[in-house]
Design a protein around this motif. Structure first.
Motif, PDB file in Angstrom:
ATOM      1  N   TRP A 110      78.556  74.027  59.895  1.00 50.14           N
ATOM      2  CA  TRP A 110      79.302  74.893  60.789  1.00 50.14           C
ATOM      3  C   TRP A 110      80.381  75.355  60.426  1.00 50.14           C
ATOM      4  O   TRP A 110      80.783  76.568  60.598  1.00 50.14           O
ATOM      5  N   PHE A 111      81.192  74.485  59.749  1.00 51.22           N
ATOM      6  CA  PHE A 111      82.690  75.020  59.340  1.00 51.22           C
ATOM      7  C   PHE A 111      82.562  76.200  58.525  1.00 51.22           C
ATOM      8  O   PHE A 111      83.378  77.124  58.441  1.00 51.22           O
ATOM      9  N   ILE A 112      81.572  75.906  57.613  1.00 53.00           N
ATOM     10  CA  ILE A 112      81.282  77.041  56.508  1.00 53.00           C
ATOM     11  C   ILE A 112      80.861  78.358  57.362  1.00 53.00           C
ATOM     12  O   ILE A 112      81.399  79.236  56.808  1.00 53.00           O
ATOM     13  N   TYR A 113      80.082  78.339  58.058  1.00 56.72           N
ATOM     14  CA  TYR A 113      79.612  79.477  58.988  1.00 56.72           C
ATOM     15  C   TYR A 113      80.733  80.003  59.667  1.00 56.72           C
ATOM     16  O   TYR A 113      80.838  81.280  59.730  1.00 56.72           O
ATOM     17  N   ILE A 114      81.750  79.167  60.141  1.00 57.38           N
ATOM     18  CA  ILE A 114      82.701  79.553  60.849  1.00 57.38           C
ATOM     19  C   ILE A 114      83.708  80.586  59.935  1.00 57.38           C
ATOM     20  O   ILE A 114      84.245  81.498  60.163  1.00 57.38           O
ATOM     21  N   LEU A 115      83.847  79.767  58.919  1.00 57.60           N
ATOM     22  CA  LEU A 115      84.711  80.588  57.650  1.00 57.60           C
ATOM     23  C   LEU A 115      84.147  81.779  57.314  1.00 57.60           C
ATOM     24  O   LEU A 115      84.938  82.854  57.127  1.00 57.60           O
ATOM     25  N   ILE A 116      82.897  81.858  57.192  1.00 59.75           N
ATOM     26  CA  ILE A 116      82.300  83.323  56.729  1.00 59.75           C
ATOM     27  C   ILE A 116      82.467  84.194  57.795  1.00 59.75           C
ATOM     28  O   ILE A 116      82.802  85.553  57.563  1.00 59.75           O
ATOM     29  N   THR A 117      82.137  83.756  59.247  1.00 54.62           N
ATOM     30  CA  THR A 117      82.303  84.539  60.375  1.00 54.62           C
ATOM     31  C   THR A 117      83.790  85.150  60.299  1.00 54.62           C
ATOM     32  O   THR A 117      83.869  86.431  60.572  1.00 54.62           O
ATOM     33  N   ASN A 118      84.836  84.314  60.270  1.00 58.74           N
ATOM     34  CA  ASN A 118      86.389  84.712  60.361  1.00 58.74           C
ATOM     35  C   ASN A 118      86.392  85.585  58.771  1.00 58.74           C
ATOM     36  O   ASN A 118      87.444  86.732  59.063  1.00 58.74           O
ATOM     37  N   PHE A 119      85.888  85.422  57.622  1.00 58.18           N
ATOM     38  CA  PHE A 119      86.086  86.053  56.672  1.00 58.18           C
ATOM     39  C   PHE A 119      85.591  87.490  57.017  1.00 58.18           C
ATOM     40  O   PHE A 119      86.260  88.442  56.442  1.00 58.18           O
ATOM     41  N   LEU A 120      84.342  87.761  57.242  1.00 57.30           N
ATOM     42  CA  LEU A 120      83.671  89.188  57.768  1.00 57.30           C
ATOM     43  C   LEU A 120      84.813  89.730  58.679  1.00 57.30           C
ATOM     44  O   LEU A 120      84.839  90.990  58.415  1.00 57.30           O
ATOM     45  N   ALA A 121      85.320  89.059  59.690  1.00 53.99           N
ATOM     46  CA  ALA A 121      85.975  89.748  60.606  1.00 53.99           C
ATOM     47  C   ALA A 121      87.371  90.235  59.853  1.00 53.99           C
ATOM     48  O   ALA A 121      87.806  91.510  60.292  1.00 53.99           O
ATOM     49  N   ALA A 122      87.714  89.539  58.820  1.00 55.65           N
ATOM     50  CA  ALA A 122      88.925  89.891  58.193  1.00 55.65           C
ATOM     51  C   ALA A 122      88.781  91.127  57.438  1.00 55.65           C
ATOM     52  O   ALA A 122      89.567  91.862  57.001  1.00 55.65           O
ATOM     53  N   VAL A 123      87.611  91.089  56.631  1.00 55.01           N
ATOM     54  CA  VAL A 123      87.088  92.112  55.865  1.00 55.01           C
ATOM     55  C   VAL A 123      87.232  93.463  56.711  1.00 55.01           C
ATOM     56  O   VAL A 123      87.663  94.587  56.136  1.00 55.01           O
ATOM     57  N   VAL A 124      86.565  93.554  57.781  1.00 52.89           N
ATOM     58  CA  VAL A 124      86.582  94.657  58.570  1.00 52.89           C
ATOM     59  C   VAL A 124      88.027  95.165  59.119  1.00 52.89           C
ATOM     60  O   VAL A 124      88.439  96.431  59.077  1.00 52.89           O
ATOM     61  N   ALA A 125      88.865  94.098  59.412  1.00 47.98           N
ATOM     62  CA  ALA A 125      90.363  94.392  59.988  1.00 47.98           C
ATOM     63  C   ALA A 125      91.189  94.813  59.031  1.00 47.98           C
ATOM     64  O   ALA A 125      91.880  95.841  59.080  1.00 47.98           O
ATOM     65  N   CYS A 126      91.075  94.307  57.487  1.00 44.96           N
ATOM     66  CA  CYS A 126      91.909  94.877  56.618  1.00 44.96           C
ATOM     67  C   CYS A 126      91.613  96.149  56.234  1.00 44.96           C
ATOM     68  O   CYS A 126      92.527  96.764  55.833  1.00 44.96           O
ATOM     69  N   TRP A 127      90.269  96.720  56.375  1.00 43.05           N
ATOM     70  CA  TRP A 127      90.119  98.120  55.949  1.00 43.05           C
ATOM     71  C   TRP A 127      90.424  99.217  57.223  1.00 43.05           C
ATOM     72  O   TRP A 127      90.316 100.195  56.942  1.00 43.05           O
ATOM     73  N   THR A 128      90.430  98.613  58.228  1.00 44.98           N
ATOM     74  CA  THR A 128      91.005  99.426  59.475  1.00 44.98           C
ATOM     75  C   THR A 128      92.157  99.377  60.056  1.00 44.98           C
ATOM     76  O   THR A 128      92.677 100.019  60.800  1.00 44.98           O
ATOM     77  N   LEU A 129      93.060  98.135  59.767  1.00 46.52           N
ATOM     78  CA  LEU A 129      94.180  98.000  60.439  1.00 46.52           C
ATOM     79  C   LEU A 129      95.199  97.796  59.253  1.00 46.52           C
ATOM     80  O   LEU A 129      95.214  97.341  58.154  1.00 46.52           O
ATOM     81  N   ALA A 130      96.443  98.399  59.618  1.00 46.82           N
ATOM     82  CA  ALA A 130      97.718  98.396  58.817  1.00 46.82           C
ATOM     83  C   ALA A 130      98.352  97.072  58.898  1.00 46.82           C
ATOM     84  O   ALA A 130      98.487  96.549  60.030  1.00 46.82           O
ATOM     85  N   PRO A 131      99.318  96.782  57.944  1.00 45.42           N
ATOM     86  CA  PRO A 131     100.440  95.649  58.025  1.00 45.42           C
ATOM     87  C   PRO A 131     101.088  96.084  59.243  1.00 45.42           C
ATOM     88  O   PRO A 131     101.459  97.242  59.494  1.00 45.42           O
ATOM     89  N   GLY A 132     101.609  95.246  60.082  1.00 50.24           N
ATOM     90  CA  GLY A 132     102.412  95.323  61.330  1.00 50.24           C
ATOM     91  C   GLY A 132     101.439  96.331  62.338  1.00 50.24           C
ATOM     92  O   GLY A 132     102.285  97.052  63.218  1.00 50.24           O
TER      93      GLY A 132
END
Length: 186
Positions: free
Chosen positions: A104-126
């Motif tokens: 379950w913890f690994i699944y949470i990490l993967i889910t949050n990693f994928l959210a971060a991947v999309v966010a890093c490609w769509t959102l700028a620092p600040g």
């Protein structure tokens, strides 16, 4: 664009927060208490299944060998008279929660990693806090919830369980999104 490496802390910390909250949700007796009621005559059912030595796996009863058999009056009668069962037999289960909680913890990490991947490609620092919340929250929500509904649609899982799990997923997504907003690179 934000560097993915800059999001390691929100990925990890939001996973820890979601893990803790999900544990609390599932340990309290109010929310998921009645998800799996006791089966009538469970001791007799267990004894009958044990005597059959069914190998571990996922099963459906009745099950046709092909679409042609599914259309026969005999199969239709089996289905009509029931019971219709979707069942999982586990291989030598242990009472320990270590393996499921680790997965379950690994699944949470993967889910949050994928959210971060999309966010890093769509959102700028600040970036805009509301936009960070919506992008991360939407992706996390999809990761926590989207496939749950298939179980109710195709396998007859109780709609109440799916709705409760969807609300759980909404809570997890909000925690993830809030953590990302808090720790987003400026």
């Amino acid at each position: 664009m934000t560097a993915l490496a800059a999001l390691w802390l929100p990925i990890l910390l939001s996973a820890v927060f979601v893990f803790i909250v999900s544990s609390l949700i599932h340990m309290t007796p109010l929310w998921h208490k009645n998800d799996y009621p006791a089966m009538p005559n469970q001791d007799q059912v267990s004894a009958a299944l044990r005597s059959l030595a069914i190998p571990p796996g996922d099963y459906v009863i009745p099950r046709a060998n092909d679409m042609k058999e599914m259309r026969t009056p005999e199969f239709k009668e089996k289905f009509k008279t029931g019971p219709v069962v979707f069942m999982t037999i586990l291989a030598n289960p242990k009472m320990s929660m270590t393996r499921p909680l680790t997965l379950w913890f690994i699944y949470i990490l993967i889910t949050n990693f994928l959210a971060a991947v999309v966010a890093c490609w769509t959102l700028a620092p600040g970036g805009d806090r509301q936009m960070i919340f919506w992008v991360v929250g939407t992706i996390a929500f999809m990761g926590y919830v989207a496939a749950l509904w298939q179980m109710s649609i195709w396998y007859g899982r109780a709609l109440s369980m799916t709705i409760k799990s969807t609300i759980d997923g909404l809570i997890y997504a909000a925690i993830t999104a809030g953590t990302f907003v808090w720790l987003w690179p400026r």
